[in-house]
Design a protein around this motif. Structure first.
Motif, PDB file in Angstrom:
ATOM      1  N   LYS A 127      40.045  39.439  22.740  1.00 51.05           N
ATOM      2  CA  LYS A 127      40.343  38.266  23.852  1.00 51.05           C
ATOM      3  C   LYS A 127      40.550  39.003  25.281  1.00 51.05           C
ATOM      4  CE  LYS A 127      40.077  35.191  20.720  1.00 51.05           C
ATOM      5  NZ  LYS A 127      38.926  33.772  20.360  1.00 51.05           N
ATOM      6  N   GLY A 128      41.330  40.467  24.847  1.00 49.44           N
ATOM      7  CA  GLY A 128      41.274  40.691  26.556  1.00 49.44           C
ATOM      8  C   GLY A 128      42.286  40.579  27.613  1.00 49.44           C
ATOM      9  N   LEU A 159      40.942  32.657  29.830  1.00 51.20           N
ATOM     10  CA  LEU A 159      40.518  33.629  27.867  1.00 51.20           C
ATOM     11  C   LEU A 159      39.696  34.140  28.758  1.00 51.20           C
ATOM     12  CD1 LEU A 159      40.699  33.268  25.063  1.00 51.20           C
ATOM     13  CD2 LEU A 159      38.598  32.140  25.280  1.00 51.20           C
ATOM     14  N   PRO A 160      40.116  35.400  28.949  1.00 53.27           N
ATOM     15  CA  PRO A 160      39.258  37.066  29.557  1.00 53.27           C
ATOM     16  C   PRO A 160      38.927  37.365  28.448  1.00 53.27           C
ATOM     17  CG  PRO A 160      41.918  37.249  28.703  1.00 53.27           C
ATOM     18  CD  PRO A 160      41.217  36.063  28.359  1.00 53.27           C
ATOM     19  N   SER A 161      37.667  36.877  27.475  1.00 58.49           N
ATOM     20  CA  SER A 161      37.167  37.259  26.346  1.00 58.49           C
ATOM     21  C   SER A 161      36.411  38.981  26.736  1.00 58.49           C
ATOM     22  CB  SER A 161      36.334  36.810  25.734  1.00 58.49           C
ATOM     23  OG  SER A 161      37.217  35.276  25.530  1.00 58.49           O
ATOM     24  N   ARG A 162      36.406  39.637  25.587  1.00 67.75           N
ATOM     25  CA  ARG A 162      35.514  40.719  26.082  1.00 67.75           C
ATOM     26  C   ARG A 162      34.511  41.417  25.223  1.00 67.75           C
ATOM     27  NH1 ARG A 162      40.851  44.366  25.924  1.00 67.75           N
ATOM     28  NH2 ARG A 162      39.995  45.563  27.814  1.00 67.75           N
ATOM     29  N   ILE A 163      33.661  42.251  25.339  1.00 66.87           N
ATOM     30  CA  ILE A 163      33.579  42.731  23.458  1.00 66.87           C
ATOM     31  C   ILE A 163      34.454  44.171  23.356  1.00 66.87           C
ATOM     32  CG2 ILE A 163      31.122  43.597  22.384  1.00 66.87           C
ATOM     33  CD1 ILE A 163      29.365  42.592  24.736  1.00 66.87           C
ATOM     34  N   ALA A 164      34.849  44.007  21.880  1.00 63.93           N
ATOM     35  CA  ALA A 164      35.547  45.140  21.444  1.00 63.93           C
ATOM     36  C   ALA A 164      35.174  45.912  20.951  1.00 63.93           C
ATOM     37  CB  ALA A 164      36.531  44.769  20.568  1.00 63.93           C
ATOM     38  N   ASP A 214      36.615  42.935  31.240  1.00 62.97           N
ATOM     39  CA  ASP A 214      36.547  44.477  31.390  1.00 62.97           C
ATOM     40  C   ASP A 214      37.113  44.795  32.851  1.00 62.97           C
ATOM     41  OD1 ASP A 214      36.689  45.486  28.498  1.00 62.97           O
ATOM     42  OD2 ASP A 214      34.757  45.280  29.112  1.00 62.97           O
ATOM     43  N   ASP A 215      37.509  43.378  33.346  1.00 65.48           N
ATOM     44  CA  ASP A 215      37.586  43.844  35.571  1.00 65.48           C
ATOM     45  C   ASP A 215      39.298  43.299  36.068  1.00 65.48           C
ATOM     46  OD1 ASP A 215      37.365  44.196  37.949  1.00 65.48           O
ATOM     47  OD2 ASP A 215      35.480  43.565  38.413  1.00 65.48           O
ATOM     48  N   PRO A 216      40.006  44.003  35.535  1.00 66.36           N
ATOM     49  CA  PRO A 216      41.041  43.297  35.462  1.00 66.36           C
ATOM     50  C   PRO A 216      41.344  42.397  37.563  1.00 66.36           C
ATOM     51  CG  PRO A 216      41.552  45.746  35.506  1.00 66.36           C
ATOM     52  CD  PRO A 216      40.501  45.444  34.842  1.00 66.36           C
ATOM     53  N   GLU A 217      40.807  43.507  38.465  1.00 63.07           N
ATOM     54  CA  GLU A 217      40.694  43.101  39.484  1.00 63.07           C
ATOM     55  C   GLU A 217      40.089  41.509  39.622  1.00 63.07           C
ATOM     56  OE1 GLU A 217      39.619  46.717  42.263  1.00 63.07           O
ATOM     57  OE2 GLU A 217      41.150  47.566  41.735  1.00 63.07           O
ATOM     58  N   GLU A 218      38.375  41.528  39.511  1.00 62.79           N
ATOM     59  CA  GLU A 218      37.826  40.589  39.399  1.00 62.79           C
ATOM     60  C   GLU A 218      38.954  39.142  39.209  1.00 62.79           C
ATOM     61  OE1 GLU A 218      33.577  39.079  39.273  1.00 62.79           O
ATOM     62  OE2 GLU A 218      34.325  40.324  38.219  1.00 62.79           O
ATOM     63  N   LEU A 219      39.430  39.583  37.768  1.00 63.33           N
ATOM     64  CA  LEU A 219      40.003  38.413  37.199  1.00 63.33           C
ATOM     65  C   LEU A 219      40.971  37.802  37.606  1.00 63.33           C
ATOM     66  CD1 LEU A 219      40.422  36.830  34.751  1.00 63.33           C
ATOM     67  CD2 LEU A 219      41.806  38.806  33.407  1.00 63.33           C
ATOM     68  N   ALA A 220      41.733  39.015  38.583  1.00 63.78           N
ATOM     69  CA  ALA A 220      43.145  38.497  39.505  1.00 63.78           C
ATOM     70  C   ALA A 220      42.424  38.428  40.745  1.00 63.78           C
ATOM     71  CB  ALA A 220      43.893  39.810  39.738  1.00 63.78           C
ATOM     72  N   ALA A 221      41.405  38.289  41.518  1.00 67.90           N
ATOM     73  CA  ALA A 221      41.161  37.465  42.552  1.00 67.90           C
ATOM     74  C   ALA A 221      40.612  36.399  41.980  1.00 67.90           C
ATOM     75  CB  ALA A 221      40.005  38.279  43.051  1.00 67.90           C
ATOM     76  N   ALA A 222      39.928  35.597  41.386  1.00 70.28           N
ATOM     77  CA  ALA A 222      39.212  34.999  40.993  1.00 70.28           C
ATOM     78  C   ALA A 222      40.992  33.959  40.960  1.00 70.28           C
ATOM     79  CB  ALA A 222      38.350  34.801  39.172  1.00 70.28           C
ATOM     80  N   LEU A 223      41.895  34.649  40.064  1.00 67.12           N
ATOM     81  CA  LEU A 223      43.376  33.416  39.351  1.00 67.12           C
ATOM     82  C   LEU A 223      43.457  33.549  40.790  1.00 67.12           C
ATOM     83  CD1 LEU A 223      45.003  32.562  37.235  1.00 67.12           C
ATOM     84  CD2 LEU A 223      45.848  34.523  36.957  1.00 67.12           C
TER      85      LEU A 223
END
Length: 415
Positions: free
Chosen positions: A243-244, A311-316, A362-371
């Motif tokens: 779930k990331g 929902l920051p899903s990823r492949i575990a 798996d890219d918290p920087e891109e996730l933060a920018a989008a958020l």
């Protein structure tokens, strides 16, 4: 398809556990099948562990049976099952197949599935005609072995983890022996058809959403942009690696200090304590509400009160991944703007920039920018939320998939 219910004993449904809050898509399907005239018995491999129940679980009329979760807990029941099944014409073939599987995967889990299958084969109704399993891994193993012992056909519904973590040899074997299979994503369907000797026996059946169970979207939300009242970010999902949520915490820590936000999480999971400790270390605890497992009405209330769903899903690391999470459709039902990742079948529902925003996993920087961009753009959030609900209603309703599955089951029971 409706009419007089078929005798319950003719159809047995094997599930991992019942009831499970994380698998309400199964309960939704079974309630819909009952509404279409099917009667059946549920055979659960595990006893319930969730403290709460969904209203769908209470709506189901089917009788629930629990197989021995561990064989040593009910040795007499297991021995009776083996002794009875050993006298059936198909037991020798089932034993041979199981032994071949055991040689390839010599685990206690494989032994347990054969014992559970023998109990099912003995205790299922004398007029059993078909076994249908939810998940392609262990429930399908129980269904396959029991079907051979009883001399009846079987079928399965495959989802996510069970597809991507099962060995290829086992998937090929089950695909060859099942009368039919269904799966809930186009990605999963393409993969399984590539392994099947008869791809026509494998159908794509989106779970969809029974919109009759959900209220209409709430009135327009306030245009919060993080400069005044806090923007509420909500997520619903188990606290597990795929779930990331560790990535989301890292992303939240990267948001500009000038933005006012709060994060609400709903769901339990094995990583609960470590993620709370991580939030504390990142200095985020004062802004986060860990809600734990909640009933469906509480989940809907949280969606209606929030401004953004993430929902920051990823492949575990072990290959586990989401399919098409139902929570995304539930968020869309309440016209809640969605931020998620380009993982598995999420892009089958959300097109980036239209029904929501998708970033690389798996890219918290891109996730933060989008958020941060979504927080600052209330009008853009509204446009995406409206588009997501429109797509949900037009392409991801429940009825089409249930109709297809009903037709498959009617054919199987009539043969």
């Amino acid at each position: 398809m409706t009419g007089n219910p078929l005798p319950a004993g003719r159809l047995a449904i094997v599930v991992k556990g019942w009831p499970r809050l994380s698998e309400t898509f199964i309960a939704q399907e079974l309630v819909a099948l009952e509404a279409r005239g099917f009667a059946f018995e549920i055979w659960s491999m595990r006893h319930p562990t969730d403290k709460k129940r969904h209203a769908l679980h209470d709506a189901l009329k089917a009788k629930i049976h629990y197989l021995p979760e561990y064989l040593y807990q009910e040795p007499l029941r297991v021995l009776k099952g083996l002794f009875h099944s050993a006298r059936q014409p198909g037991f020798g073939r089932a034993l041979t197949l199981w032994f071949g599987h055991l040689l390839r995967e010599p685990t206690p889990n494989r032994v347990r599935r054969f014992g559970q299958a023998a109990v099912l084969a003995r205790e299922a109704s004398p007029d059993l005609a078909f076994i249908y399993a939810h998940f392609m891994h262990t429930p399908s193993s129980v269904a396959l072995y029991a079907s051979m012992m009883r001399g009846v056909p079987w079928g399965f519904s495959a989802h996510a983890k069970d597809i991507w973590k099962s060995p290829e040899w086992e998937k090929r074997d089950k695909l060859a022996r099942a009368q039919f299979g269904v799966t809930c994503t186009a990605l999963g369907a393409e993969h399984l058809r590539s392994l099947s000797i008869d791809p026509g026996r494998l159908d794509l059946v989106y779970h969809g959403l029974d919109l009759s169970r959900f209220p209409s979207p709430p009135p327009p939300r306030p245009a919060r942009d993080g400069s005044g009242d806090p923007v509420t970010i909500v997520s619903v999902g188990r606290l597990v690696e795929k779930k990331g949520y560790d990535l989301l915490l890292n992303a939240l820590a990267r948001l500009p200090a000038t933005l006012n936000w709060r994060f609400v999480h709903i769901g339990g999971g094995d990583l609960s304590q470590s993620l709370k400790a991580r939030a504390q270390k990142l200095g985020l605890s004062e802004r986060i509400e860990w809600g734990g497992s909640r009933a469906q009405d509480e989940v809907i209330a949280a969606l209606r009160e929030a401004d953004i769903f993430v929902l920051p899903s990823r492949i575990a690391s072990d290959g586990d991944r989401d399919g098409l999470p139902n929570v995304l459709m539930e968020a869309a039902s309440q016209e809640l703007p969605i931020l998620s990742t380009r993982v598995s079948s999420i892009p089958e529902f959300i097109h980036d920039g239209h029904e929501g925003t998708l970033v690389e996993p798996d890219d918290p920087e891109e996730l933060a920018a989008a958020l941060a961009k979504m927080i600052a753009d209330p009008a853009g959030r509204v446009a995406m939320a409206v588009a997501a609900r429109k797509r949900l209603v037009e392409a991801f309703g429940m009825d089409a998939g249930i109709d297809l599955l009903s037709a498959r089951l009617h054919t199987a029971l009539a043969s």
